[in-house]
Design a protein around this motif. Sequence first.
Motif: not given
Length: 305
Positions: A247-268
């Motif tokens: 129930g979200v936009a594709p953009e949210a999925i693309a960002i969630a893919w980065i956030l899922r990595h255990p390195a705990k990255m910050q997305v600009i």
Amino acid sequence: MEMLQLGQSELQVSRLSLGCMRLAGQDLPSAKDIIQTSLDLGINFFDHADIYGGGQSEILFGQAIKELGVKREDIIIQSKCGIRRGFFDFSKAYILSAVDGILERLQTDYLDILVLHRPDALMEPEEVAEAFTILKASGKVRHFGLSNVNAYQIELLQAHLDEPLLVNQLQLSIAHTPMIDAGFQVNMLTDGSINRDGSVLDYCRLKKITIQTWSPFLIALDKGTFFDHPDYVELNETLKALAREKGVAPEAIAIAWILRHPAKMQVIVGSMNPERLKKIAKACEIALTREEWYRLYLSAGNFLP
């Protein structure tokens, strides 16, 4: 908005940062709108560079923050320097001068973080350390980081500093994954097995350096984003399918893919569209499964050994 500890500091920052590179293309009302939207979404981190819009991005941001009545202590401002016309410059004189210009344009007394933008082959680490010491002692800069550098470049500079570097900015999207590919394809003769960055992802995790990912939708500068790109049909189908399920936009999925990595990255995130930014922010509410993460990775044309 999910928060994280930035590097080895006590700073608590939003997982999403507003990248202000394109702010220079906005008028003041539009700039105020995107900044206020960011704040309303829980974004407290704003990323700048002295070259963005030839300094106009910082000027417009400073004006917008002032008119919005935002308290300086309620936001975290990061800016970068080191890229000049036709060359890179990490000299002490340039760093000190650049920071003075940044502070004047932003209408602030200090930066929370100063980041050196691109590796300077002529860097003298002792000279950079002197500049950092002066900036810290004067109160003009509180913390420091680097951008687009590998592990040994960090080591070289860190050896001359009294405090840890907090961040390393690196390009990462589902369609640009070299620092992930090499970790899969160890001891193979494939193109993806080439270690292009000195295992910088693992290094930053070991040293507790926060990776700040830039251009999270980009394939390459000459190809644009992967959304509806003819070379990434399968990826777009997967993004849309998962977006419908959650129930979200594709953009949210693309960002969630980065956030899922255990390195705990910050997305600009560099969008100047308030409505799109709201869609992107939903990524912090999504927990992709391991299977979904790998499904996205493979659908972008990557492979597993």
